[in-house]
Design a protein around this motif. Structure first.
Motif, PDB file in Angstrom:
ATOM      1  N   GLU A 192       0.884  -1.210  -0.190  1.00  0.00           N
ATOM      2  CA  GLU A 192       0.003  -0.039  -0.049  1.00  0.00           C
ATOM      3  C   GLU A 192       1.007   1.112  -0.194  1.00  0.00           C
ATOM      4  N   VAL A 193       2.087   1.103   0.116  1.00  0.00           N
ATOM      5  CA  VAL A 193       3.118   2.294   0.104  1.00  0.00           C
ATOM      6  C   VAL A 193       3.297   2.933  -0.893  1.00  0.00           C
ATOM      7  N   ASP A 194       3.120   4.203  -1.160  1.00  0.00           N
ATOM      8  CA  ASP A 194       3.352   4.868  -2.631  1.00  0.00           C
ATOM      9  C   ASP A 194       4.522   5.629  -2.688  1.00  0.00           C
ATOM     10  N   GLN A 195       5.162   6.078  -3.603  1.00  0.00           N
ATOM     11  CA  GLN A 195       6.170   7.070  -3.837  1.00  0.00           C
ATOM     12  C   GLN A 195       6.335   8.170  -2.868  1.00  0.00           C
ATOM     13  N   VAL A 196       4.976   8.802  -2.685  1.00  0.00           N
ATOM     14  CA  VAL A 196       4.803   9.963  -1.765  1.00  0.00           C
ATOM     15  C   VAL A 196       5.384   9.836  -0.417  1.00  0.00           C
ATOM     16  N   GLN A 197       5.030   8.460  -0.074  1.00  0.00           N
ATOM     17  CA  GLN A 197       5.549   7.821   1.558  1.00  0.00           C
ATOM     18  C   GLN A 197       6.914   8.092   1.474  1.00  0.00           C
ATOM     19  N   TYR A 198       7.691   7.282   0.628  1.00  0.00           N
ATOM     20  CA  TYR A 198       9.012   7.214   0.193  1.00  0.00           C
ATOM     21  C   TYR A 198       9.842   8.472   0.248  1.00  0.00           C
ATOM     22  N   ARG A 199       9.247   9.333  -0.472  1.00  0.00           N
ATOM     23  CA  ARG A 199       9.848  10.912  -0.697  1.00  0.00           C
ATOM     24  C   ARG A 199       9.559  11.604   0.631  1.00  0.00           C
ATOM     25  N   ARG A 200       8.472  11.441   1.307  1.00  0.00           N
ATOM     26  CA  ARG A 200       8.489  12.278   2.627  1.00  0.00           C
ATOM     27  C   ARG A 200       9.450  11.684   3.718  1.00  0.00           C
ATOM     28  N   LEU A 201       9.535  10.406   3.777  1.00  0.00           N
ATOM     29  CA  LEU A 201      10.447   9.884   4.674  1.00  0.00           C
ATOM     30  C   LEU A 201      11.911  10.125   4.469  1.00  0.00           C
ATOM     31  N   LEU A 202      11.977  10.089   3.279  1.00  0.00           N
ATOM     32  CA  LEU A 202      13.706  10.365   2.944  1.00  0.00           C
ATOM     33  C   LEU A 202      13.892  11.741   2.931  1.00  0.00           C
ATOM     34  N   TYR A 203      12.880  12.612   2.373  1.00  0.00           N
ATOM     35  CA  TYR A 203      13.370  13.969   2.511  1.00  0.00           C
ATOM     36  C   TYR A 203      13.483  14.339   4.225  1.00  0.00           C
ATOM     37  N   THR A 204      12.608  13.858   4.970  1.00  0.00           N
ATOM     38  CA  THR A 204      13.009  13.866   6.451  1.00  0.00           C
ATOM     39  C   THR A 204      14.364  13.252   6.757  1.00  0.00           C
ATOM     40  N   ALA A 205      14.761  12.326   6.417  1.00  0.00           N
ATOM     41  CA  ALA A 205      16.116  11.630   6.655  1.00  0.00           C
ATOM     42  C   ALA A 205      17.037  12.676   6.368  1.00  0.00           C
ATOM     43  N   ARG A 206      17.025  13.200   5.020  1.00  0.00           N
ATOM     44  CA  ARG A 206      17.998  14.046   4.691  1.00  0.00           C
ATOM     45  C   ARG A 206      18.184  15.502   5.485  1.00  0.00           C
ATOM     46  N   HIS A 207      16.763  15.726   5.819  1.00  0.00           N
ATOM     47  CA  HIS A 207      16.820  17.171   6.760  1.00  0.00           C
ATOM     48  C   HIS A 207      17.276  16.815   8.042  1.00  0.00           C
ATOM     49  N   LEU A 208      17.347  15.761   8.448  1.00  0.00           N
ATOM     50  CA  LEU A 208      18.051  15.263   9.954  1.00  0.00           C
ATOM     51  C   LEU A 208      19.522  15.115   9.625  1.00  0.00           C
ATOM     52  N   ASN A 209      19.827  15.276   8.372  1.00  0.00           N
ATOM     53  CA  ASN A 209      21.584  15.330   8.183  1.00  0.00           C
ATOM     54  C   ASN A 209      21.969  13.708   8.141  1.00  0.00           C
ATOM     55  N   ILE A 210      21.102  12.888   8.042  1.00  0.00           N
ATOM     56  CA  ILE A 210      21.340  11.655   7.774  1.00  0.00           C
ATOM     57  C   ILE A 210      21.855  11.328   6.460  1.00  0.00           C
ATOM     58  N   ASN A 211      23.001  10.656   6.241  1.00  0.00           N
ATOM     59  CA  ASN A 211      23.731  10.205   5.187  1.00  0.00           C
ATOM     60  C   ASN A 211      23.716   8.822   4.801  1.00  0.00           C
TER      61      ASN A 211
ATOM     62  N   VAL B  79      14.595  34.014  18.011  1.00  0.00           N
ATOM     63  CA  VAL B  79      15.370  33.152  16.728  1.00  0.00           C
ATOM     64  C   VAL B  79      14.439  33.345  15.616  1.00  0.00           C
ATOM     65  N   CYS B  80      14.990  33.511  14.334  1.00  0.00           N
ATOM     66  CA  CYS B  80      14.376  33.164  13.176  1.00  0.00           C
ATOM     67  C   CYS B  80      14.472  31.799  12.585  1.00  0.00           C
ATOM     68  N   ILE B  81      13.381  31.231  12.402  1.00  0.00           N
ATOM     69  CA  ILE B  81      13.563  29.834  11.978  1.00  0.00           C
ATOM     70  C   ILE B  81      12.859  29.569  10.607  1.00  0.00           C
ATOM     71  N   ASN B  82      13.505  28.770   9.784  1.00  0.00           N
ATOM     72  CA  ASN B  82      13.079  28.421   8.358  1.00  0.00           C
ATOM     73  C   ASN B  82      12.362  27.056   8.480  1.00  0.00           C
ATOM     74  N   LEU B  83      11.302  26.717   7.893  1.00  0.00           N
ATOM     75  CA  LEU B  83      10.879  25.403   7.860  1.00  0.00           C
ATOM     76  C   LEU B  83       9.953  25.007   6.635  1.00  0.00           C
ATOM     77  N   THR B  84      10.147  23.922   6.414  1.00  0.00           N
ATOM     78  CA  THR B  84       9.491  23.217   5.258  1.00  0.00           C
ATOM     79  C   THR B  84       8.410  22.309   5.515  1.00  0.00           C
ATOM     80  N   LEU B  85       7.441  22.548   4.764  1.00  0.00           N
ATOM     81  CA  LEU B  85       6.178  21.430   5.082  1.00  0.00           C
ATOM     82  C   LEU B  85       5.841  20.887   3.950  1.00  0.00           C
ATOM     83  N   LEU B  86       5.641  19.493   4.165  1.00  0.00           N
ATOM     84  CA  LEU B  86       5.404  18.537   3.303  1.00  0.00           C
ATOM     85  C   LEU B  86       3.920  18.166   3.433  1.00  0.00           C
ATOM     86  N   PRO B  87       3.171  17.889   2.328  1.00  0.00           N
ATOM     87  CA  PRO B  87       1.696  17.394   2.304  1.00  0.00           C
ATOM     88  C   PRO B  87       1.484  16.109   2.857  1.00  0.00           C
TER      89      PRO B  87
END
Length: 870
Positions: A347-366, A835-843
Motif C-alpha cells: 500500500e506504500v506509494d512514492q509520496v510516502q518514500y519521498r516524505r520519509l527520505l526528505y525527512t532523513a536528509r533534513h535530519l543530516n542523515i547520510n 530566533v528566526c527559523i525557516n521550515l519546510t512543510l510536506l503535504p
C-alpha cells in the motif's frame, strides 16, 4: 521492452483452505463460493487494504483492532482479472509476450484460463508467465492469482536456524509491530515484450579520478534471443548527462552474447552523499538492434563516483574496513536503521518514500541501513536515495530470533535465500547510493559471537556478491563482531550493537565515555509517540484516560518500550497532561541518543559512524525507539539527532545530569567536524535556572582538521546554588574571533549553539522542569510561500518575552495536513531571546489505510503554525 500493466482491473475473493482447488463440491456439485463475495482489489496493494476499503474489517491500525484481523492469514485469497495484449499481434508472432509479477507475497499459484502456469514461494523473486500463445489465438485471457494463506514463520522470538521462508518476518510480530501479516500482490506487475533478442542482467559500474576529473562508465549485459542468435545484432548506449547533453557510444557483443563497453567522460560530474557535494545522475539508454530495427531498450540511471573502503586508523589487524571512501574522501556515517514503512507494504506509494527520505536528509542523515527482518525495498526507495544522496546499506532477508540466532542451512531455505539474493543483487547493484551488503541482522555463531565468512550460509551469500557485485563490501552480518554487544572492555569491539535503553543516571554517561568500538551499527533509546499520533491511533477522544486505565493497550502497542518507570526515576512523577507526558518521555529518549552520538563522534576517525535504531515505524506505537512516528511527524530525538549530525558539531563530555550546589562542574569540550575548522573562537556559557548568564569561558584560535574530532579543552564552572535547581550550559562558536577580556559574556547564537540541561536535584534530576513556569511565546510569520507539489516554505520569528526559560520549544502545525521540517526544533529559548527559523512543510496524503490528509491533486489550505514549550 517493458510496458506497464497498470490498466488491469482486479477483484478479490476469499475461501477456506484448499476449497478453490475443488472444481465442484462432492455433495452438492456446486462451485465454491467466495466467503466475502467479489470485491474490488487494488494492485499493488494488500488483502487487508481491500477488505478495509470494502467495509469488511475495522482499521487494524486503530485501538486493538489488529487482533481481530488475524483470521485473514487463515484464508486463501484469489485475485482475478481479464487481460488483453498491450501490443499488436504482429509484434509478438516472432517473439514472446510475458507478464511479470515482481512481488507476490508469498505462496501463490497463477492460473491462465483455469490452468496453473506458474507458482511462487518467494516474495522477492519475480515470477514470469509467457502468454504469447494465449494472446496470439484469442482476444483475452482470464488470469487468477491464488494466495495459499501465509507460510508458517517466526516473528521476533524463535529459532533462526529453523527459518524456512523468504518472507518479511517483522509482520509476524516484532517489538515495534503487531502481528499483521501482509498478503497480496505487493509490487506492480508489468509486461515484458521479447522480440528477436533482449537485454538481461544489465550491470553499470562507474569510477572517478578526482585529480583529472575523468569519469568512466563500464557496462555489461547478457543478450537473450529467441532461436538463433541474430547475425547482425548490434548494441549502443546513449548517455544523457545531467545538463542534458547526449552522446551515443557503440557497445561490443561477444560470440556468446555478452554485451559490454566502457565510456570515458573527461569532464565528469562526481556524485557525493548529500552532505559532501552534489548528486548529478547520468541516464544510460541501452539499445539492442537486430534485423535493422531496435528490439530492446533499457534505461539505467547512475552516478559517477569511486567507492573504496579502508580500515579505521589504529584498528586491529583482523578488523574489517568500516570507513567508506567516496571519491577519495572518508564518509563519517550518520545513519539510521529503517524498518518497512508499513505492515502492508504493497500500500506504500512514492509520496510516502519521498516524505520519509526528505525527512532523513533534513535530519543530516547520510546512510540508511535496510534491516534484514523487513523487506528488500521497492525501486522508488533506491531511486530516491540516488537522487537525494543517501547511502544504502542493504541486508539480505535474515534476522536473529532470540532463542537461537544461527543462520539456517536447510537445502530448501538455502535455495530460497540464494534466489532472493541473486534477484536483489541484479536489481540493486546499479544504484550509486548502494555501498554495502550484509548477510542479515544479528546472525550468531555462538552467544555474543557474530558469524563470519566460514559459515555455509554466509559463505554462499559472499560468493554471490563476489560474482554479481564485486565492487561492494560484504559484511557477514550486523553487528559483524568479533563481539555483538557494545562493551567497555577494550580492544574487542569492532562493529557492535546496543544498547536500546537509557542506562540511567549516571550509568549511561560513564558507560559510553569508556567504549572503544570502531563502528556502531545499531543502538537507540525508547520514547513515547507524539500526542497527535495518540489521537489518531486511539478512537477515544481522551487518549490520556486510555493510557492511564488500559494496561493491555500498553502491552499491545509498547510491549518492550514502556518508559513510565524510567521517567519516574528522573522526573519523580509523570505529568497528567498527555502532551507533557509524551514530551517528558521523548526528552529522555533524545538525551540518551544524543549522548551516544556525541560520544561516538568524539572518537572520529578511529570510530567511523553510528546507525540509530530506528528511523520509522510500520505501525503506530504508544512508545518505541523510532525518531519519526507512523504518521510522519518527528519526535524530539529527531531534532537532537539533526544537531548531533551537523557537519561541524561542538559537544560536552559530561558524566551525569545532577551536580552538588556550590560544587565544580567539569566537562571536556570537543569539536567533531567533516570540514576544516580554522582559527575559530569557541565558548561555553553557564545559565541559571532563570536563564540568566552566570559565567562564560572562551577558547581562542581553535583549529581542527577535516574528518576528525579534537578536544578543545576543559570547561569548569561553579554549580549555581538556587531554589529552582536547574542550570544550563550552552556551547558553540562565538560570532567574533577577537580575544575576549576576563569576565566578558557574550550569548551564543540560538540557532547554532548546543544546550545541555543539568540539575542540583540529587533524587530526581529532571523534576524541577515540571514545576517551572511555562512561558508564553511570541510568534510572527515573516514569509510564507507555496512551492511545487504542495510544499510550503515558512520563515518565522519565535521570541520569549517571559522571565522563565522555554524548554523543548517545538513546532505545531494546526491544520494537520502537513509534516513540518524546521531548521531548529526542540531547543531552549532563554528570556528576551528571539530566533528566526525557516521550515519546510510536506503535504500529508491519504495512503494505505490512512484516511486523513489531502487528496491527490487537491490544493492544501494555508498552513497554520504555532510554537509550544515543555
Amino acid at each position: 521492452m517493458r510496458h506497464e500493466a497498470d490498466d488491469l482491473e482486479w477483484t478479490l475473493e476469499a475461501f477456506h483452505p484448499w476449497v478453490p482447488l475443488l472444481g465442484r463440491g462432492m455433495e452438492t456439485g456446486a462451485r465454491p463460493v467466495s466467503l466475502i463475495g467479489v470485491i474490488p482489489a487494488r494492485v499493488p496493494g494488500s488483502v487487508h487494504g481491500d477488505l478495509y476499503r470494502a467495509g469488511l474489517i475495522e482499521n487494524p491500525y486503530r485501538d486493538q483492532a489488529s487482533i481481530h484481523c488475524e483470521w485473514i492469514e487463515n484464508r486463501w485469497w484469489m485475485y482475478r482479472t481479464t487481460i488483453q495484449s498491450p501490443v499488436k499481434r504482429s509484434r509478438i508472432e516472432n517473439g514472446r509476450l510475458e507478464l511479470v509479477f515482481p512481488g507476490l507475497d508469498c505462496d501463490a499459484d497463477i492460473y491462465a484460463d483455469g490452468k496453473c502456469v506458474a507458482s511462487s514461494g518467494n516474495m522477492f523473486v519475480p515470477v514470469c508467465i509467457d502468454l504469447t500463445d494465449c494472446l496470439l489465438h484469442q482476444d483475452s485471457v482470464e488470469l487468477a492469482v491464488l494466495f495459499r494463506g501465509v507460510p508458517d514463520e517466526m516473528g521476533q522470538i524463535g529459532k533462526t536456524s529453523l527459518t524456512r521462508t523468504q518472507k518479511a518476518r517483522f509482520n509476524y510480530k516484532w517489538d515495534f509491530s503487531t502481528r499483521l501479516i501482509n498478503i497480496g500482490i505487493w509490487k506492480p506487475p508489468y509486461w515484458q515484450e521479447r522480440r528477436a533478442a533482449a537485454l538481461e542482467q544489465i550491470h553499470s559500474q562507474t569510477d572517478y579520478d578526482s585529480v583529472s576529473g575523468q569519469g568512466t562508465i563500464s557496462i555489461s549485459a547478457n543478450m537473450q534471443f529467441n532461436g538463433e542468435k541474430p547475425s547482425d545484432a548490434a548494441a549502443e548506449v546513449r548517455v544523457v548527462q545531467p545538463d542534458g547533453r547526449r552522446n551515443s557510444y557503440p557497445l561490443s557483443i561477444s560470440r556468446s552474447g555478452q554485451v559490454y563497453g566502457q565510456i570515458v567522460l573527461p569532464d565528469a560530474r562526481p556524485w557525493f552523499p548529500h552532505n559532501m557535494g552534489e548528486q548529478p545522475l547520468y541516464e544510460l539508454q541501452i539499445s539492442l538492434f537486430a534485423g535493422g530495427e531496435r528490439v530492446d531498450r533499457q534505461i539505467v540511471n547512475t552516478g559517477i563516483r569511486r567507492l573504496r573502503y579502508q580500515r579505521n586508523p589504529g584498528s586491529p589487524a583482523d578488523a574489517l574496513p568500516y570507513t567508506f571512501l567516496i571519491n577519495g574522501q572518508p564518509v563519517y556515517v550518520k545513519g539510521v536503521n529503517m524498518t518497512p514503512l508499513d505492515h502492508l507494504y504493497g500500500e506504500v506509494d512514492q509520496v510516502q518514500y519521498r516524505r520519509l527520505l526528505y525527512t532523513a536528509r533534513h535530519l543530516n542523515i547520510n546512510l540508511v541501513r535496510v534491516w534484514g527482518g523487513g523487506i528488500i525495498e521497492t525501486p522508488s526507495f533506491y531511486d530516491l536515495c540516488d537522487q537525494l544522496g543517501i547511502l544504502v546499506w542493504q541486508e539480505f532477508i535474515q534476522s536473529s530470533s532470540g532463542i537461537d540466532n544461527i543462520p539456517a542451512t536447510s537445502p530448501s531455505f538455502m535455495q530460497l535465500l540464494a534466489d532472493s539474493a541473486t534477484a536483489a543483487l541484479i536489481e540493486k547493484r546499479n544504484h550509486v547510493s548502494l555501498v554495502c551488503w550484509s548477510g542479515g541482522n544479528e546472525l550468531m555463531a555462538a552467544e555474543n559471537q557474530p558469524v563470519d565468512l566460514n559459515h555455509p550460509n554466509i559463505a554462499m551469500l559472499h560468493e554471490k556478491v563476489k560474482e554479481l557485485d564485486p565492487e561492494r563490501l560484504f559484511l557477514p552480518t550486523s553487528a559483524s563482531g568479533p563481539v555483538e554487544f557494545v562493551t567497555t572492555e577494550k580492544g574487542v569491539s569492532h562493529d557492535v550493537h546496543g544498547h536500546w535503553k537509557y542506562l540511567g543516571n549516571p550509568q549511561h554517561y560513564a558507560f559510553y565515555c569508556q567504549c572503544d568500538h570502531l563502528f556502531h551499527s545499531e543502538f537507540g533509546a525508547d520514547g513515547m509517540t507524539n500526542k497527535t499520533a495518540l489521537e489518531r491511533l486511539l478512537s477515544d477522544p481522551d487518549p490520556g484516560s486510555v493510557l492511564a486505565g488500559n494496561p493491555v493497550m500498553w502491552i499491545h502497542r509498547a510491549e518492550w518500550w514502556d518508559t513510565r518507570e524510567r521517567d519516574r526515576a528522573l522526573f519523580g512523577s509523570l505529568p497528567e497532561e498527555t502532551a507533557r507526558l509524551c514530551l517528558s518521555s521523548q526528552w529522555v529518549q533524545a538525551e540518551a541518543i544524543r549522548f551516544i552520538l556525541e560520544a561516538n563522534r568524539r572518537r572520529q576517525p578511529e570510530q567511523s559512524g553510528s546507525i540509530i535504531w530506528q528511523l520509522n515505524e510500520p505501525w503506530p506505537n504508544i512508545s518505541c525507539t523510532n525518531l519519526v512516528d507512523y504518521y510522519g511527524d518527528c519526535k524530539i530525538a529527531a531534532s537532537w539527532v539533526r544537531q548531533a549530525y551537523r557537519s561541524t558539531h561542538v559537544s560536552l563530555e559530561y558524566k551525569r545530569l545532577e551536580y552538588t550546589p556550590g560544587g565544580c562542574f567539569e566537562a571536556d569540550l570537543y569539536i567533531s567536524t567533516d570540514e576544516p575548522v580554522k582559527e575559530k573562537t569557541l565558548s561555553a556559557v553557564l545559565y541559571s535556572g532563570k536563564g540568566k548568564i552566570l559565567d562564560q569561558v572562551f577558547f581562542q584560535a581553535v583549529s581542527c582538521a577535516a574528518h576528525t574530532s579534537c578536544r578543545v579543552g576543559q570547561v569548569r564552572f561553579t554549580v549555581p546554588d538556587q531554589p529552582d535547581c536547574l542550570f544550563f550550559i550552552a556551547v558553540g562558536f562565538s560570532d567574533s574571533a577577537e580575544v575576549k577580556p576576563a569576565g566578558a559574556t557574550t550569548p551564543l547564537s540560538v540557532s547554532s549553539r548546543q544546550v545541555y540541561i543539568f540539575s542540583t536535584d540529587d533524587t530526581y534530576p529532571l523534576r524541577p522542569a515540571l514545576s517551572m513556569t511555562k512561558p508564553v511565546l511570541a510568534v510572527s510569520v515573516d514569509k510564507l510561500y507555496r512551492l511545487p507539489h504542495e510544499h510550503w516554505r515558512i520563515s518565522c520569528t519565535v521570541s520569549n518575552p517571559d522571565a522563565s526559560p522555554a524548554l523543548l520549544v517545538h513546532i505545531a502545525e494546526k491544520t494537520g495536513h502537513y509534516v513540518t521540517l524546521p531548521d531548529l526544533n526542540a531547543f531552549c529559548l532563554f528570556p528576551d531571546e528571539a530566533v528566526c527559523i525557516n521550515l519546510t512543510l510536506l503535504p500529508r496524503r491519504p495512503c494505505g489505510l490512512q484516511t486523513y490528509g489531502l487528496k491527490q491533486g487537491t490544493p492544501g489550505p494555508e498552513p497554520v503554525i504555532d510554537w509550544h514549550s515543555f
